[in-house]
Design a protein around this motif. Structure first.
Motif, short mmCIF file in Angstrom:
data_model
loop_
_atom_site.label_atom_id
_atom_site.label_comp_id
_atom_site.label_asym_id
_atom_site.label_seq_id
_atom_site.Cartn_x
_atom_site.Cartn_y
_atom_site.Cartn_z
N GLU A 55 99.58 52.93 -55.33
CA GLU A 55 100.53 53.19 -56.42
C GLU A 55 101.22 54.53 -56.24
OE1 GLU A 55 100.49 52.92 -61.27
OE2 GLU A 55 98.79 53.92 -60.29
N HIS A 56 100.45 55.54 -55.80
CA HIS A 56 101.07 56.84 -55.60
C HIS A 56 102.12 56.80 -54.50
CE1 HIS A 56 101.86 61.06 -55.25
NE2 HIS A 56 101.56 60.99 -53.96
N LEU A 57 101.78 56.19 -53.36
CA LEU A 57 102.75 56.09 -52.26
C LEU A 57 103.99 55.33 -52.71
CD1 LEU A 57 100.41 55.31 -49.22
CD2 LEU A 57 101.49 57.50 -49.79
N GLN A 58 103.79 54.28 -53.46
CA GLN A 58 104.91 53.47 -53.94
C GLN A 58 105.81 54.28 -54.88
OE1 GLN A 58 104.33 49.22 -54.55
NE2 GLN A 58 104.92 49.50 -56.69
N ASN A 59 105.20 55.02 -55.78
CA ASN A 59 105.98 55.85 -56.71
C ASN A 59 106.71 56.97 -56.00
OD1 ASN A 59 105.12 54.28 -58.85
ND2 ASN A 59 103.46 55.67 -59.44
N ALA A 60 106.04 57.54 -55.00
CA ALA A 60 106.63 58.69 -54.30
C ALA A 60 107.80 58.28 -53.43
CB ALA A 60 105.55 59.37 -53.44
N TRP A 61 107.72 57.12 -52.79
CA TRP A 61 108.72 56.73 -51.81
C TRP A 61 109.62 55.58 -52.25
CZ3 TRP A 61 104.54 56.79 -47.43
CH2 TRP A 61 104.29 58.12 -47.06
N GLY A 62 109.27 54.93 -53.37
CA GLY A 62 110.06 53.79 -53.81
C GLY A 62 109.90 52.58 -52.90
N VAL A 121 93.89 59.58 -41.67
CA VAL A 121 95.06 59.98 -42.47
C VAL A 121 94.65 60.97 -43.56
CG1 VAL A 121 96.85 59.19 -44.07
CG2 VAL A 121 96.35 57.86 -42.00
N ALA A 122 93.69 60.59 -44.42
CA ALA A 122 93.31 61.49 -45.52
C ALA A 122 91.99 61.07 -46.14
CB ALA A 122 94.39 61.50 -46.60
N ILE A 268 104.33 60.03 -38.43
CA ILE A 268 104.12 59.11 -39.54
C ILE A 268 102.76 59.36 -40.19
CG2 ILE A 268 103.75 56.68 -40.12
CD1 ILE A 268 105.98 55.98 -38.19
N VAL A 269 101.73 59.59 -39.38
CA VAL A 269 100.41 59.93 -39.91
C VAL A 269 100.51 61.18 -40.77
CG1 VAL A 269 98.09 60.73 -39.31
CG2 VAL A 269 99.11 58.82 -38.06
N GLN A 270 101.24 62.16 -40.28
CA GLN A 270 101.39 63.41 -41.03
C GLN A 270 102.11 63.19 -42.35
OE1 GLN A 270 100.11 66.53 -39.81
NE2 GLN A 270 100.34 66.90 -42.00
N GLU A 275 101.58 63.18 -48.18
CA GLU A 275 101.86 62.56 -49.48
C GLU A 275 100.59 62.25 -50.24
OE1 GLU A 275 103.71 62.08 -52.54
OE2 GLU A 275 105.02 62.39 -50.80
N LEU A 276 99.55 61.77 -49.55
CA LEU A 276 98.30 61.46 -50.22
C LEU A 276 97.60 62.73 -50.70
CD1 LEU A 276 97.02 58.62 -47.88
CD2 LEU A 276 97.61 58.38 -50.31
N VAL A 277 97.65 63.79 -49.91
CA VAL A 277 97.07 65.06 -50.33
C VAL A 277 97.82 65.60 -51.54
CG1 VAL A 277 96.72 67.47 -49.67
CG2 VAL A 277 96.10 65.65 -48.08
N LYS A 278 99.14 65.48 -51.50
CA LYS A 278 99.96 65.91 -52.64
C LYS A 278 99.58 65.10 -53.89
CE LYS A 278 104.35 66.28 -51.81
NZ LYS A 278 105.77 65.88 -51.59
#
Length: 327
Positions: A55-62, A121-122, A268-270, A275-278
């Motif tokens: 959900e976070h990745l989706q919200n952050a990047w659309g 990744v995280a 891409i990993v970075q 984004e996940l850390v954020k």
């Protein structure tokens, strides 16, 4: 000199081209839906955390991030799907300590190489195991529990856990090796059945993931003797860790992480890791993680890689000391 300079420029351009291309990939990523593979069934903590991350990745990047539950073999089935996916960042794993570390010591045949199949990744959350007893058991601390078990004799006291080689079982094996006592392991098919028998007094104790037991600890039906995390748990601030009760170094908190297939471009990993850390620092995300009973243990790709190395050394020793045979 002019010819030499021209050749040098061409060479520099040739060398720089792949870097520019990789940077362009990362900038354009994601340009299509991302699959988040959760290697366990719906509604469990692993599933909930996978959906929070997605959900976070989706919200952050659309971008559309789809969670897919692929359970079985202690998480190995879902993890193997990611291990064999194209290394482009569009298939991710929300994994556990099992898929990253302990399964390789518990299964005779692993479908993937734990050490080389994934790009870390995280880190994305941890949970405490709790040493809990029926209220009729005459002990109030982890130290008293050890003394009681020693007095009763080897395997005269039992504990329940939901799986052979599960995090609760391994945590108790670790505790026994550290403290020098021996209890009988009663295996159940799920924490709900452990809880049911513990409340009924059919078993005196358990070492298991805290969330299902918390309401019964708070009501007084069960007694928490200690938590397996390195620090006191936010949901039970008055319950000491097992480590601080005279068992220095004890740390057996299960954890989760996000990984991509090995060979995924570093850029891409970075981008995923950043984004996940954020996201793990956003109060609304932290609340969701804690509402799931987990703690917001968030770490970068490098921190995850180092964490896996340390945990691999620790749990290999525990499995060997317990003489658990791979199945």
């Amino acid at each position: 000199m002019a010819k030499y300079f021209g050749r040098r420029t061409l060479m520099a351009g040739a060398i720089g081209a792949p870097l520019i291309a990789r940077q362009s990939w990362a900038q354009a990523f994601p340009s299509k839906p991302i699959r988040m593979i959760v290697p366990f069934a719906t509604a469990g903590t692993t599933d909930i955390l996978g959906r929070i991350a997605a959900e976070h990745l989706q919200n952050a990047w659309g971008a559309n991030v789809v969670v897919e539950n692929k359970s079985g073999a202690g998480g190995n089935i879902g993890a193997d799907i990611v291990a064999k996916a194209p290394p482009d960042g569009y298939t991710l794993l929300l994994g556990t300590v099992g898929t990253a570390v302990t399964n390789q010591f518990l299964y005779k045949k692993m479908p993937y190489d734990t050490a080389t199949a994934f790009a870390p990744v995280a880190l994305f959350g941890e949970v405490a195991n709790v040493l809990a007893v029926n209220k009729s058991m005459p002990v109030n601390t982890a130290k008293e529990y050890v003394e009681y078990c020693k007095k009763q004799g080897p395997n005269k006291v039992s504990f329940g856990s939901p799986a052979i080689g599960g995090t609760g079982h391994l945590a108790m094996e670790y505790f026994q090796a550290l403290a020098g006592f021996k209890v009988e392991h009663i295996v159940y098919r799920g924490s709900s059945l452990v809880l049911q028998d513990l409340l009924a007094g059919n078993i005196p104790s358990t070492m298991d993931n805290l969330p299902p037991y918390l309401p019964h600890i708070n009501s007084g039906a069960l007694r928490a003797l200690g938590v397996s995390s390195s620090k006191r748990w936010f949901a039970l601030p008055d319950v000491p860790t097992i480590a601080e009760q005279g068992f220095d170094g004890f740390d057996a908190a299960p954890w989760w992480y996000v990984a991509a297939p090995a060979g995924t471009p570093k850029e891409i990993v970075q981008k995923l890791s950043d984004e996940l850390v954020k996201g793990g620092k956003i109060s609304a995300v932290v609340k969701k993680i804690r509402d799931a009973g987990a703690s917001d243990l968030i770490g970068t790709a490098d921190e995850l890689a180092e964490h896996i190395k340390k945990e691999t050394v620790k749990w290999k020793k525990v499995v060997e000391a317990a003489k658990l045979e791979p199945q």
